[in-house]
Scaffold this active site. Structure first.
Site, short mmCIF file in Angstrom:
data_model
loop_
_atom_site.label_atom_id
_atom_site.label_comp_id
_atom_site.label_asym_id
_atom_site.label_seq_id
_atom_site.Cartn_x
_atom_site.Cartn_y
_atom_site.Cartn_z
N GLU A 65 -6.34 -23.84 -6.74
CA GLU A 65 -5.94 -22.82 -6.76
C GLU A 65 -5.36 -21.65 -5.50
OE1 GLU A 65 -9.48 -20.88 -8.68
OE2 GLU A 65 -8.94 -22.25 -10.14
N LYS A 81 -5.96 -18.30 -3.58
CA LYS A 81 -6.64 -18.02 -3.10
C LYS A 81 -6.49 -15.63 -2.67
CE LYS A 81 -10.25 -16.95 0.55
NZ LYS A 81 -10.17 -15.86 0.83
N ASP A 86 -5.45 -12.45 -2.33
CA ASP A 86 -5.96 -10.97 -1.13
C ASP A 86 -6.16 -10.09 -1.80
OD1 ASP A 86 -6.74 -10.54 0.89
OD2 ASP A 86 -4.37 -9.94 2.03
N TYR A 113 -10.70 -16.88 -11.81
CA TYR A 113 -10.29 -18.26 -11.96
C TYR A 113 -12.60 -18.46 -11.84
CZ TYR A 113 -11.90 -15.78 -8.34
OH TYR A 113 -12.44 -14.12 -7.07
N LYS A 153 -7.29 -21.25 4.96
CA LYS A 153 -6.13 -20.24 5.09
C LYS A 153 -5.65 -20.66 5.19
CE LYS A 153 -9.22 -16.30 5.64
NZ LYS A 153 -9.26 -15.32 4.91
N CYS A 205 6.64 17.27 21.59
CA CYS A 205 7.09 16.97 19.81
C CYS A 205 8.22 16.73 19.49
CB CYS A 205 6.28 17.35 18.81
SG CYS A 205 7.38 17.11 17.35
N CYS A 219 9.67 18.90 17.50
CA CYS A 219 9.68 20.39 17.16
C CYS A 219 9.67 21.01 18.75
CB CYS A 219 8.57 21.37 16.84
SG CYS A 219 6.88 21.03 17.15
N CYS A 257 0.95 16.64 18.21
CA CYS A 257 1.28 18.13 18.53
C CYS A 257 0.76 18.80 17.36
CB CYS A 257 3.02 17.63 17.20
SG CYS A 257 3.65 18.66 17.67
N CYS A 303 5.53 22.91 13.43
CA CYS A 303 6.63 21.44 12.69
C CYS A 303 6.36 21.41 11.87
CB CYS A 303 5.20 20.67 13.16
SG CYS A 303 6.34 19.10 14.33
#
Ligand code: IVH
Length: 692
Positions: A124, A126, A128, A230, A318, A421, A424, A437, A443
């Site tokens: 089956e 797996k 996530d 499942y 896995k 920045c 800005c 910043c 900004c």
């Protein structure tokens, strides 16, 4: 026909259509037909004041208040041992054969028939996602919980009920069952979500977690959360001989089961299937981080038993995280909405597991150093994509470490963090591994975010001030700090694209209404770092007035329950900043009044309609529009003029027109006249009692 009999009939019919649509993916009727029956049911429920427990109207969702209570699982949930190589999988299979052999010798001695050996395997996906466990008692869904630590999880029944494919009742009238499954967010929904939202979800798993723990249960619908089942963890009056029987039972119970579950008699065929599925993985609309190999026969499972944490009868295959090598072309520095400036790698496009990758995150400057990437510009880097939207750079590619010819013609450059920045021009500050910043009020990207935060429902509650509008206002330099919102004029707004008289008037009205704001919401609206809704409420309750909070000393602040040094520091820093003081003065001068808590008529939380927004349309039977509005408001609800995504309910009387149609289009529940409204109030009063 008797109303109650018709209601039962409608519930059965609608549940069947839901099952066909959401679980099987084979609609039986048109949306219009479904809606007509649904409306008929809503009306009957309002008229009779009765709602059958598995009525689809119970799947609409609502705002919750408070935490999710603990839930102790009937059967503790186990994890799975892992295999990542063919050898490891073979080892596991060989071990099981040996253990079954031993069990069979003991059985023979007792005169019992042998267990099948070698056993059949089931393969089956797996998933996530997030593990959830649902309990059905006497045919009704009575509990739903997250995995938690395996023994105790969180009760999320109200949220799970809203997931379209989850049946509120199953066709088993007696007994108690616990079913285990994985809640997932489809990839297509994740992509759509991230296109529509400024705050992106890193991956589908986070999307599910956020939806399941959201105080608004409708979030699971917005994110398309679904559950694949499942396993039957517990069944009081039923036994299964094989996993295949278990899955068949889940299907019979009309739950959405794992879309792939195949049995194999020998290891070679199993291994071939594993390779095939691994290759097909990119084409799925949900994330899987591996496959699960299970022994099919339940008697064999029992004979094998479990180790301290995992069953011996299953193993997780896995997938290796997918990796690729590509060139790092450039590093772009972006200001996030909180002022954090993050480096983003611009890459030569590369395919990883069927997905074209163009960008990767570099997290922060320390991360760049740690991964040895300081001189990586123009060089080949190693990338990994797990199920995350944004892939990670792991480090320089092998070839680059010894300066091979791949670097030739591609001079390496240093990644130099910016000093000012990028949005800005303000000199950046360093805070731990982050670049920040400090110009939080003007900004641009920060300001837009600040406005959206300020205007949201739990803050100043300025309806109609969307992110798009905030962007327009900032771009046109009409708004340079949040206080400017309160001096907006109709002519300012009418100059903007997509702003008509009506829209401008609505926004101005909403801004006017927002001026009188409860203190806790005002404190939250200011966007002080680490001061969320709950912290704002605590500060407001403790200090009662704005002036006392703003003038509080470090000692006074840390005396508040839940306020530690970090929060105290942030609060002090915030109120001491000259630009903050300027903005606050301006807000007050323009008429904003944070209402001390004493002045609040009632504690809105306890009222049955608290937090809900209504739109009234059509003619009601006995109440005038104004009276209905007063009634809703007296119960903690809010009434607005136009139907939007933020509307919770539309109360539709006779001759309701376009607003009703719009509500239908947006999937907003419609209450039929006064009866519908009354039914809702009663239901919410009852729900409050249960909660108390
Ligand atoms: S079987 C008693 N099957 O992965 C049932 N688990 O890392 C034992 N998971 O705890 C688990 N997809 O939460 C099983 N098809 C699947 C699964 C699956 C995802 C989760 C499950 C488990 C975890 C182990």
């Amino acid at each position: 026909m008797d109303k109650r009999a018709r209601m039962a009939e409608l519930v059965a019919l609608l549940n069947d259509y839901n099952y066909a649509y959401y679980t099987l993916g084979e609609p039986k009727v048109s949306d219009a037909e479904y809606d007509a029956l649904y409306d008929e049911l809503v009306l009957l429920e309002a008229e009779t004041g009765e709602v059958l427990p598995d009525s689809p109207t119970q799947k609409v969702g609502a705002k919750l208040s408070g935490r999710f209570p603990e839930h102790r699982h009937l059967v503790p949930l186990q994890s799975l041992d892992k295999a990542q190589t063919e050898e490891a999988l073979e080892d596991w299979a060989r071990r099981t054969v040996r253990l079954i052999d031993e069990a069979n010798r003991a059985r023979a001695a007792r005169g019992e028939p042998p267990l099948p050996n070698p056993p059949a395997f089931v393969l089956e996906p797996k998933f996530d996602g997030l593990t959830v466990v649902l309990t059905y008692e006497n045919g009704r869904l009575t509990r739903a919980a997250t995995r938690g630590n395996g023994v105790v999880g969180e009760m999320i029944l109200e949220t799970v009920k809203v997931i379209p494919s989850v049946p509120l009742s199953i066709p088993a009238t007696g007994g108690t069952y616990e079913f285990q499954g994985e809640a997932i967010m489809p990839r297509s929904r994740l992509i759509a979500y991230n296109e529509a939202h400024e705050t992106k979800l890193a991956n589908a798993r986070n999307g599910v977690a956020g939806a399941l723990r959201n105080q608004d249960t409708r979030e699971v619908r917005r994110r398309g959360v679904d559950i694949f089942f499942y396993h039957v963890n517990y069944a009081s009056d039923r036994e299964f001989a094989t996993h295949r029987e278990m899955i068949a039972f889940l299907r019979e119970m009309r739950l959405k089961v794992t879309p792939y579950s195949e049995a194999f008699d020998d290891l070679q065929a199993l291994m071939d299937a594993i390779r095939r599925l691994e290759a097909e993985r990119a084409a799925l609309d949900y994330d899987i981080d591996g496959l699960v190999v299970k022994i099919d026969d339940i008697a064999v499972r029992q004979a094998l038993g479990s180790t301290a944490k995992a069953p011996r009868w299953a193993i997780a295959w896995k997938f290796k995280a997918e990796e690729a090598v590509t060139r790092l072309i450039e590093v772009a520095w972006n200001v996030g909405r909180t002022g954090v400036v993050t480096p983003q790698a611009v890459l030569e496009p590369v395919d990883i597991g069927g997905v074209t990758v163009r960008h990767a995150t570099l997290n922060n400057i320390e991360d760049i150093e740690r991964k040895g990437l300081r001189f990586a510009r123009g060089r080949l880097v190693r990338l990994r994509r797990s199920n995350d939207v944004i892939p990670q750079i792991l480090g320089l590619a092998e070839a680059e470490r010894d300066e091979s010819e791949s670097t030739a013609g591609h001079p390496a450059h240093e990644i130099v963090p910016p000093e000012v920045c990028p949005a800005c021009g303000t000199p950046l500050e360093r805070e731990g591994p982050f670049l920040l910043c400090p110009n939080s009020l003007s900004c641009k990207p920060q300001l837009i975010r600040q406005i959206v935060h300020f205007a949201q429902r739990d803050a100043m509650d300025i309806e109609g001030l969307s992110e798009k509008t905030a962007e327009q206002l900032v771009d046109a330099a009409i708004v340079t700090d949040v206080a400017d919102l309160f001096q907006l004029k109709a002519e300012d707004l009418l100059r903007l694209p997509r702003f008509g008289e009506k829209k401008a008037a609505n926004l101005l009205e909403a801004i006017e209404r927002a001026k009188r704001v409860p203190l806790d919401r005002f404190l939250f609206a200011l966007g002080i770092r680490n001061v969320g809704k709950e912290m704002a409420r605590r500060l407001a309750e403790h200090f009662r007035t704005f002036q006392t909070v703003a003038a509080a000393s470090r000692e006074a602040l840390t005396a508040v329950e839940g306020v530690g040094d970090v929060v105290a520091e942030n609060v002090l820093h915030f109120f001491n900043a000259p630009h903050v003081q300027k903005t606050l003065e301006k807000l007050f001068r323009l008429g904003v009044v944070p209402l001390p808590l004493e002045d609040r008529a009632t504690e809105a939380g306890a009222l049955p309609l608290a937090g809900l927004t209504f739109v009234l349309t059509g003619t009601l039977q006995t109440l005038s529009r104004e009276e209905a509005k007063a009634k809703i408001e007296s119960l903690g609800g809010k009434v607005t003029d136009s139907v939007s995504k933020k509307t919770d309910y539309v109360v539709a009387g006779e001759k309701a027109g376009s607003k009703r149609a719009k509500a239908e289009a947006l999937g907003i529940p419609i209450l039929e006249g006064e009866a519908g409204l009354t039914a809702l109030i009663e239901a919410r009063l009852k729900a409050n009692e249960v909660r108390l």
